[in-house]
Scaffold this motif. Structure first.
Motif, PDB file in Angstrom:
ATOM      1  N   THR A 132       0.834  -1.202   0.000  1.00 44.56           N
ATOM      2  CA  THR A 132       0.000   0.000   0.000  1.00 44.56           C
ATOM      3  C   THR A 132       0.868   1.251   0.000  1.00 44.56           C
ATOM      4  O   THR A 132       1.821   1.356   0.781  1.00 44.56           O
ATOM      5  N   LEU A 162      -9.056   6.370   1.244  1.00 43.64           N
ATOM      6  CA  LEU A 162      -9.716   5.625   0.176  1.00 43.64           C
ATOM      7  C   LEU A 162     -10.248   4.304   0.705  1.00 43.64           C
ATOM      8  O   LEU A 162      -9.628   3.668   1.564  1.00 43.64           O
ATOM      9  N   LYS A 163     -11.393   3.886   0.192  1.00 38.49           N
ATOM     10  CA  LYS A 163     -11.942   2.599   0.596  1.00 38.49           C
ATOM     11  C   LYS A 163     -11.046   1.466   0.117  1.00 38.49           C
ATOM     12  O   LYS A 163     -10.838   0.477   0.825  1.00 38.49           O
ATOM     13  N   HIS A 164     -10.508   1.607  -1.099  1.00 35.97           N
ATOM     14  CA  HIS A 164      -9.564   0.637  -1.642  1.00 35.97           C
ATOM     15  C   HIS A 164      -8.252   1.385  -1.920  1.00 35.97           C
ATOM     16  O   HIS A 164      -8.096   1.983  -2.995  1.00 35.97           O
TER      17      HIS A 164
END
Length: 278
Positions: A132, A162-164
């Protein structure tokens, strides 16, 4: 008899007896001083449990004071060792690992000086997990001090997440001649993004065709640069279904003399293949 005597005077007197205690003068003086201060000859109660009960506590799961445990560790001269991550295995996984290991030993040998030894030819490859690249937000450490929350602007009080979250994936390999590539792994996420020139989809996912193209364009040239002769290489990758598609297998068999089959390399070999730790 002599109420004005100090502890040192009493110690001198006691040591002049025919049967003096088996203590040095300083130890005897300290003990006499404790008796005079406390007004009793009984020993002081010790803090914590006796050290000799450490083994009993281990069997009975009785909690003890931290000072006692620390003293026991220091006296026994023990060293701390943290738990290591290991492959989680059930009974069927263990049986499968033994079966696959026996197949690999029959094919590639078990000893370096044996006639079947070919482990030095194996190129071990794999994709990394997703790293990430978004910033990490810790709500416990990032705080703002003001008299009233209304004084804080929205761009300061909010932490957009961010959600993803975006991430990056790499590809690499290892053999007896070193890492593949030598100067660092291949950024597979960037390569996959370049394949999206005529595709309007926001995201692209690896398929068997893309994996075959990646092998031809990036992976195999990197392997050839290190080993210099693909005919002397035994190729190995993981058991992902996309790696076993016919188009990917055709590329591998066209360029390599031999490959470790998916049935021979168990999926629970993450602790056995060196690339998993790299």
């Amino acid at each position: 008899m002599n109420p004005t005597w100090m502890a040192s005077n009493i110690a001198d007197e006691i040591q002049s007896y025919e049967n003096p205690p088996s203590l040095r003068r300083d130890a005897l003086r300290r003990k006499i001083n404790r008796i005079l201060q406390r007004g009793t000859m009984k020993d002081r109660s010790r803090c914590g449990a006796p050290r000799t009960v450490v083994f009993d506590l281990q069997h009975t799961n009785i909690q003890s004071k931290r000072t006692f445990v620390r003293r026991a560790i220091e006296e026994l001269k023990l060293k701390p060792f943290k738990l290591k991550k290991a492959q989680k295995l059930i009974a069927s996984n263990k049986q499968r690992r033994v079966t696959c290991a026996k197949k690999l030993i029959r094919k590639f040998g078990a000893r370096k000086n044996g006639p079947k030894w070919e482990w030095n030819k194996i190129v071990n490859t794999d994709f990394s997990g997703i790293f990430t690249i978004e910033g990490f937000h810790n709500s416990k450490n990032v705080v703002i001090y003001v008299e009233d929350s209304s004084e804080i602007s929205a761009n300061l009080i909010e932490a957009p997440m961010l959600k993803h979250p975006n991430g990056v994936m790499f590809w690499g390999g290892i053999c007896t001649k070193g890492l593949i590539p030598h100067d660092g792994p291949i950024n597979f996420t960037e390569w996959l993004r370049d394949q999206r020139q005529n595709d309007k989809r926001k995201r692209m996912y690896m398929t068997g065709e893309l994996y075959a193209r990646f092998l031809r364009e990036e992976a195999i040239p990197a392997i050839n640069e290190v080993v210099q002769n693909l005919d002397e290489v035994i190729f190995q990758d993981d058991q992902d279904s996309k790696h076993r598609t016919q188009v990917a297998m055709d590329v591998i068999y066209d360029l390599f003399e031999e490959r470790i089959e998916a049935n021979d390399g168990d999926a629970k070999f993450a602790d056995a293949w060196p690339i998993e730790n790299i």
